[in-house]
Design a protein around this motif. Structure first.
Motif, PDB file in Angstrom:
ATOM      1  N   ILE A 119      44.319  32.505  48.082  1.00 26.66           N
ATOM      2  CA  ILE A 119      44.053  31.069  48.028  1.00 26.66           C
ATOM      3  C   ILE A 119      42.615  30.786  48.459  1.00 26.66           C
ATOM      4  N   GLU A 120      42.180  29.542  48.190  1.00 26.61           N
ATOM      5  CA  GLU A 120      40.872  29.065  48.609  1.00 26.61           C
ATOM      6  C   GLU A 120      40.989  27.577  48.887  1.00 26.61           C
ATOM      7  N   LEU A 121      39.959  26.989  49.527  1.00 26.43           N
ATOM      8  CA  LEU A 121      39.970  25.545  49.743  1.00 26.43           C
ATOM      9  C   LEU A 121      39.972  24.848  48.390  1.00 26.43           C
ATOM     10  N   ARG A 122      40.756  23.784  48.273  1.00 26.34           N
ATOM     11  CA  ARG A 122      40.917  23.139  46.968  1.00 26.34           C
ATOM     12  C   ARG A 122      39.591  22.640  46.413  1.00 26.34           C
ATOM     13  N   TRP A 123      38.789  22.037  47.286  1.00 29.05           N
ATOM     14  CA  TRP A 123      37.499  21.518  46.838  1.00 29.05           C
ATOM     15  C   TRP A 123      36.468  22.617  47.082  1.00 29.05           C
ATOM     16  N   ARG A 124      36.075  23.293  46.027  1.00 26.26           N
ATOM     17  CA  ARG A 124      35.285  24.504  46.157  1.00 26.26           C
ATOM     18  C   ARG A 124      33.926  24.263  46.781  1.00 26.26           C
ATOM     19  N   GLY A 125      33.410  23.051  46.648  1.00 26.12           N
ATOM     20  CA  GLY A 125      32.126  22.754  47.279  1.00 26.12           C
ATOM     21  C   GLY A 125      32.261  22.506  48.772  1.00 26.12           C
ATOM     22  N   GLU A 126      33.507  22.400  49.251  1.00 24.81           N
ATOM     23  CA  GLU A 126      33.751  22.120  50.668  1.00 24.81           C
ATOM     24  C   GLU A 126      33.734  23.418  51.458  1.00 24.81           C
ATOM     25  N   ARG A 127      32.943  23.442  52.504  1.00 26.16           N
ATOM     26  CA  ARG A 127      32.892  24.616  53.362  1.00 26.16           C
ATOM     27  C   ARG A 127      33.422  24.290  54.751  1.00 26.16           C
ATOM     28  N   LYS A 128      34.276  23.306  54.852  1.00 23.16           N
ATOM     29  CA  LYS A 128      34.823  22.885  56.141  1.00 23.16           C
ATOM     30  C   LYS A 128      35.936  23.847  56.560  1.00 23.16           C
ATOM     31  N   LEU A 129      35.573  24.831  57.362  1.00 18.82           N
ATOM     32  CA  LEU A 129      36.552  25.788  57.827  1.00 18.82           C
ATOM     33  C   LEU A 129      37.273  25.314  59.087  1.00 18.82           C
ATOM     34  N   TYR A 130      36.674  24.360  59.823  1.00 19.89           N
ATOM     35  CA  TYR A 130      37.276  23.843  61.051  1.00 19.89           C
ATOM     36  C   TYR A 130      37.912  22.483  60.780  1.00 19.89           C
ATOM     37  N   SER A 131      39.127  22.295  61.294  1.00 15.20           N
ATOM     38  CA  SER A 131      39.830  21.023  61.159  1.00 15.20           C
ATOM     39  C   SER A 131      40.463  20.684  62.501  1.00 15.20           C
ATOM     40  N   THR A 132      40.339  19.435  62.906  1.00 21.48           N
ATOM     41  CA  THR A 132      40.933  19.016  64.171  1.00 21.48           C
ATOM     42  C   THR A 132      42.439  18.872  64.021  1.00 21.48           C
ATOM     43  N   SER A 133      43.160  18.959  65.135  1.00 19.29           N
ATOM     44  CA  SER A 133      44.618  18.848  65.119  1.00 19.29           C
ATOM     45  C   SER A 133      45.040  17.510  64.520  1.00 19.29           C
ATOM     46  N   GLY A 134      45.967  17.576  63.589  1.00 19.27           N
ATOM     47  CA  GLY A 134      46.438  16.376  62.898  1.00 19.27           C
ATOM     48  C   GLY A 134      45.826  16.190  61.534  1.00 19.27           C
ATOM     49  N   ASP A 135      44.651  16.813  61.264  1.00 17.16           N
ATOM     50  CA  ASP A 135      44.023  16.715  59.948  1.00 17.16           C
ATOM     51  C   ASP A 135      44.803  17.533  58.921  1.00 17.16           C
ATOM     52  N   PHE A 136      44.614  17.164  57.636  1.00 14.93           N
ATOM     53  CA  PHE A 136      45.235  17.900  56.541  1.00 14.93           C
ATOM     54  C   PHE A 136      44.191  18.728  55.808  1.00 14.93           C
ATOM     55  N   VAL A 137      44.581  19.943  55.416  1.00 18.63           N
ATOM     56  CA  VAL A 137      43.731  20.841  54.646  1.00 18.63           C
ATOM     57  C   VAL A 137      44.454  21.158  53.349  1.00 18.63           C
ATOM     58  N   GLU A 138      43.713  21.060  52.214  1.00 15.45           N
ATOM     59  CA  GLU A 138      44.317  21.325  50.913  1.00 15.45           C
ATOM     60  C   GLU A 138      43.784  22.637  50.351  1.00 15.45           C
ATOM     61  N   PHE A 139      44.709  23.465  49.837  1.00 12.66           N
ATOM     62  CA  PHE A 139      44.359  24.764  49.275  1.00 12.66           C
ATOM     63  C   PHE A 139      44.691  24.797  47.789  1.00 12.66           C
ATOM     64  N   ASP A 140      44.138  25.802  47.125  1.00 17.79           N
ATOM     65  CA  ASP A 140      44.431  26.039  45.715  1.00 17.79           C
ATOM     66  C   ASP A 140      44.422  27.549  45.488  1.00 17.79           C
ATOM     67  N   CYS A 141      45.015  27.964  44.373  1.00 16.99           N
ATOM     68  CA  CYS A 141      45.021  29.392  44.056  1.00 16.99           C
ATOM     69  C   CYS A 141      43.639  29.838  43.582  1.00 16.99           C
ATOM     70  N   LYS A 142      43.302  31.085  43.890  1.00 18.43           N
ATOM     71  CA  LYS A 142      42.063  31.664  43.383  1.00 18.43           C
ATOM     72  C   LYS A 142      42.219  31.959  41.892  1.00 18.43           C
ATOM     73  N   ILE A 143      41.074  32.106  41.209  1.00 15.70           N
ATOM     74  CA  ILE A 143      41.096  32.445  39.796  1.00 15.70           C
ATOM     75  C   ILE A 143      41.921  33.703  39.592  1.00 15.70           C
ATOM     76  N   GLY A 144      42.779  33.673  38.589  1.00 15.62           N
ATOM     77  CA  GLY A 144      43.632  34.807  38.285  1.00 15.62           C
ATOM     78  C   GLY A 144      44.977  34.764  38.970  1.00 15.62           C
ATOM     79  N   HIS A 145      45.254  33.688  39.700  1.00 14.67           N
ATOM     80  CA  HIS A 145      46.511  33.596  40.445  1.00 14.67           C
ATOM     81  C   HIS A 145      47.187  32.244  40.208  1.00 14.67           C
TER      82      HIS A 145
END
Length: 338
Positions: A218-244
């Motif tokens: 998987i990867e972050l859904r918004w590929r231009g987003e490099r936000k690896l840190y998220s505070t407690s309570g925030d939502f993070v969206e993922f997507d499948c990598k190419i080929g998956h």
């Protein structure tokens, strides 16, 4: 004296004897009363004009006559009742006041609540109740003169001031959390009668690990987003990598950070797509950019455009098709004047 006169005399004697016996017959035992008892005049058999005396248990008052008399097989007057006694004045409590207005008499079951003066703390139940003519034990109001020790430590957090060995009643301290942590609860705590109020907690941030994402394809859904840190309570969206493609048994791809923890979704390898030139000719389309291979990985984008002299019938976004686990949805074009 004839037989008739003897018979008549005997019947008259029997009548008089029966009437005399009836007049002197005993009463039944005097009735028992609730919350009371008989204290005088108790006998095994009761005759006309015998008397008994009643009294009540402690905390109860007699309603009616304490003496009753056997008269004509009936105890007169009827037995008394024992009623629960009311209470008198409210007991005074030092350094406190009671709620409501004062009365001379309080009925059984009534309650009175005390309120300690400012600077004093209640010890014991703050309410008293009336029962059997007596008040229950009143509370005590004592001064809050106890000191607090150093404020409690919290994980990941610290106080904003230098800690002291002891604090007076009413003193406060404030906490802070480091970057990417969320302070949950009161920012400030107070020393009350030797005890600190409940401190806050610092909820840890979440780190979207590259290794964990690679392991789950998987990867972050918004590929231009490099936000690896998220505070407690925030939502993070993922997507499948190419080929998956998404694994049917995967958890949701929109994940909430819960005190430093992320539950990663999972993708599995998808099927590649091969361009169908027959379908492209039928839909009057061609590739926007030429490439050596006609094989596309799952989730890879395929850009189409209309052939010359043809115009788009499908929506513009359909011309940026995507390989979906071996399937391509081709857009369609038609002649300008067709």
């Amino acid at each position: 004296m004839t037989l008739l006169s003897l018979t008549t005399g005997f019947l008259l004697w029997m009548c008089c004897a029966t009437h005399k016996a009836s007049a002197g017959a005993a009463c039944e035992d005097p009735p028992l009363i609730e919350f009371g008892k008989i204290v005088s005049g108790i006998k095994s058999e009761y005759e006309e004009n015998d008397r008994v005396q009643y009294t009540c248990d402690p905390g109860y008052a007699l309603s009616g006559s304490e003496w009753v008399t056997c008269h004509g097989k009936v105890w007169m007057p009827g037995p008394p009742q024992c009623l629960e006694r009311p209470c008198g004045n409210i007991p005074a409590v030092a350094n406190a006041a009671f709620e409501g207005r004062s009365k001379e008499k309080y009925e059984p079951g009534e309650t009175v609540r005390y309120q300690c003066h400012e600077g004093f703390q209640v010890t014991g139940p703050p309410e008293i109740f009336c029962r059997r003519g007596n008040w229950s034990t009143p509370p005590i109001c004592e001064e809050k003169d106890r000191k607090c020790g150093p404020p409690p430590d919290i994980e990941y957090g610290d106080i904003l001031s230098f800690p002291l060995p002891e604090y007076d009643h009413g003193k406060t301290v404030k906490y802070k959390c480091p970057s990417f942590y969320i302070l949950e609860g009161p920012e400030q705590i107070t020393c009350i009668n030797g005890l600190w109020t409940n401190p806050p907690v610092c909820l840890a941030a979440c780190t979207a690990s590259e290794e964990d994402m690679d392991r789950n394809n998987i990867e972050l859904r918004w590929r231009g987003e490099r936000k690896l840190y998220s505070t407690s309570g925030d939502f993070v969206e993922f997507d499948c990598k190419i080929g998956h493609v998404q694994d049917p048994a995967s958890s949701p791809f929109r994940v909430q950070c819960m005190d430093g923890t992320l539950e990663y979704p999972r993708c599995k390898p998808g099927r590649n797509c091969s361009l169908n030139e027959t379908a492209m000719d039928r839909n009057n389309i061609k590739l926007r950019h030429s490439r050596r291979s006609n094989i596309y990985h799952s989730k890879e984008t395929i850009s189409f455009k209309c052939n010359f002299w043809f115009r788009a019938v499908s929506n513009p976004e359909d011309f940026e098709a995507q390989c979906q686990d071996g399937v391509i949805n081709y857009p369609r074009c038609q002649l300008y004047f067709g």
